[in-house]
Design a protein around this motif. Sequence first.
Motif, mmCIF file in Angstrom:
data_model
loop_
_atom_site.group_PDB
_atom_site.id
_atom_site.type_symbol
_atom_site.label_atom_id
_atom_site.label_comp_id
_atom_site.label_asym_id
_atom_site.label_seq_id
_atom_site.Cartn_x
_atom_site.Cartn_y
_atom_site.Cartn_z
ATOM 1 N N LEU A 184 0.838 -1.203 0.000
ATOM 2 C CA LEU A 184 0.000 0.000 0.000
ATOM 3 C C LEU A 184 0.875 1.256 0.000
ATOM 4 O O LEU A 184 0.614 2.202 -0.756
ATOM 5 N N PHE A 185 1.925 1.278 0.814
ATOM 6 C CA PHE A 185 2.860 2.417 0.852
ATOM 7 C C PHE A 185 3.409 2.681 -0.548
ATOM 8 O O PHE A 185 3.465 3.825 -1.011
ATOM 9 N N THR A 186 3.831 1.616 -1.230
ATOM 10 C CA THR A 186 4.449 1.763 -2.547
ATOM 11 C C THR A 186 3.423 2.241 -3.572
ATOM 12 O O THR A 186 3.733 3.097 -4.412
ATOM 13 N N MET A 187 2.199 1.728 -3.508
ATOM 14 C CA MET A 187 1.145 2.191 -4.413
ATOM 15 C C MET A 187 0.872 3.681 -4.188
ATOM 16 O O MET A 187 0.739 4.441 -5.150
ATOM 17 N N ARG A 188 0.815 4.091 -2.923
ATOM 18 C CA ARG A 188 0.589 5.513 -2.617
ATOM 19 C C ARG A 188 1.739 6.373 -3.135
ATOM 20 O O ARG A 188 1.523 7.440 -3.718
#
Length: 157
Positions: free
Chosen positions: A139-143
Amino acid sequence: MGSEEKTCCVTGHREIPAEKIEFVKEALRKEVAAAIADGYTRFISGFAAGVDLMFAAAVVDAKKKHKDKELILEAAIPYAGRLKSRDKMFRALMDACDGVKVISDRYVPSCYMNRNRYMVAQSQRVIAVYDGREKGGTLFTMRAAHVNEREVRVIEI
């Protein structure tokens, strides 16, 4: 590195439910093929268990299929100690890499996030294998990819 080079990276979970592994492998193969068709030649994997290694394997297969193209597989390793992994798949895929970027010379709590930031910064496209959880590195990387206006292609599991 020429300005023409287009880079694609992957983010995803380490544990994939057994019944979804073949689906994820096939979806990653299709995304790698689509990226090649769209002119991508450099592929970065974080080389964690699960999705990262499945993606690296898909790129290695694509390199065999597209010998006419100069496809590059790069391993983005969060910390140097990770290179000591004895995992057979990890070792075989590392041997197939064209480049290795080690983010930190030793383990620090931020090394995985820094690795993910590096991959996003290098890439125009991010392939995300995502199960909907509301925390974690994927999720961090997608954000980070959205904030940096990268193309994000999500494989939902």
